[in-house]
Design a protein around this motif. Sequence first.
Motif, short mmCIF file in Angstrom:
data_model
loop_
_atom_site.label_atom_id
_atom_site.label_comp_id
_atom_site.label_asym_id
_atom_site.label_seq_id
_atom_site.Cartn_x
_atom_site.Cartn_y
_atom_site.Cartn_z
N VAL A 179 15.65 -75.76 -8.11
CA VAL A 179 15.94 -76.05 -9.46
C VAL A 179 17.53 -76.28 -9.75
O VAL A 179 18.27 -75.38 -9.45
N CYS A 229 11.47 -80.84 -11.40
CA CYS A 229 12.41 -80.77 -9.98
C CYS A 229 12.13 -81.80 -9.20
O CYS A 229 10.99 -82.28 -8.89
N GLU A 266 18.02 -79.60 -14.54
CA GLU A 266 16.37 -79.51 -14.49
C GLU A 266 16.09 -78.48 -15.30
O GLU A 266 14.94 -78.53 -16.07
#
Length: 204
Positions: free
Chosen positions: A172, A166, A176
Amino acid sequence: MEQEDDIIIQETNDRLVFKAIQDVLKEKLHKRGVRILTGLGKYFQQLDKEENGLLDKADFKQALKVFHLEVSEKDFESAWLILDDNGNGKVDYGEFKRGIIGEMNEYRKSYVRKAFMKLDFNKTGSVPIINIRKCYCAKKHSQVISGHSTEEEIISSFLETLKVACSKSDEVSYGEFEDYYEGLSIEIIDDEDFVTTLRTPWGI
């Protein structure tokens, strides 16, 4: 017709170039897939000063070296010629990663998307880490069932690894999230085994 044949031959040759590199890297990625893929994604973002998703040859070479994913100069140059098809000296790092490492199949991706969509109920494309912690269920994790780990340990370990990918410490993005599972995918041969790693914690 002849032109079409040439394109097909070229595409086949391109695939062979990438396949050769992927085979070399697969060995290096096995057992370390998640950590390398998540770290690599973040590293590319850090190198991308212009934030346009493009990096040059030196950047990619440096990244491969840092993550101990070196390939021969010949293979690298062959891959670069294919990826840098417009000759501007820059390549999208998502495309680069897919080319040299490969990507999970669509069946697997569909479950990654399902899991993320369940978390991203506001459809923003990013999920707060706090929501992931709330939604991740470690009850049926093999380590918990066997008594080797507690649910909290499994959740913390998952979040710690995920956070490596991240760019922001408290959320997030889908990319990712996918990087994490892309790395996991390399380590799991069977499609159904992979899907289970998504179904069990996310309840999908």
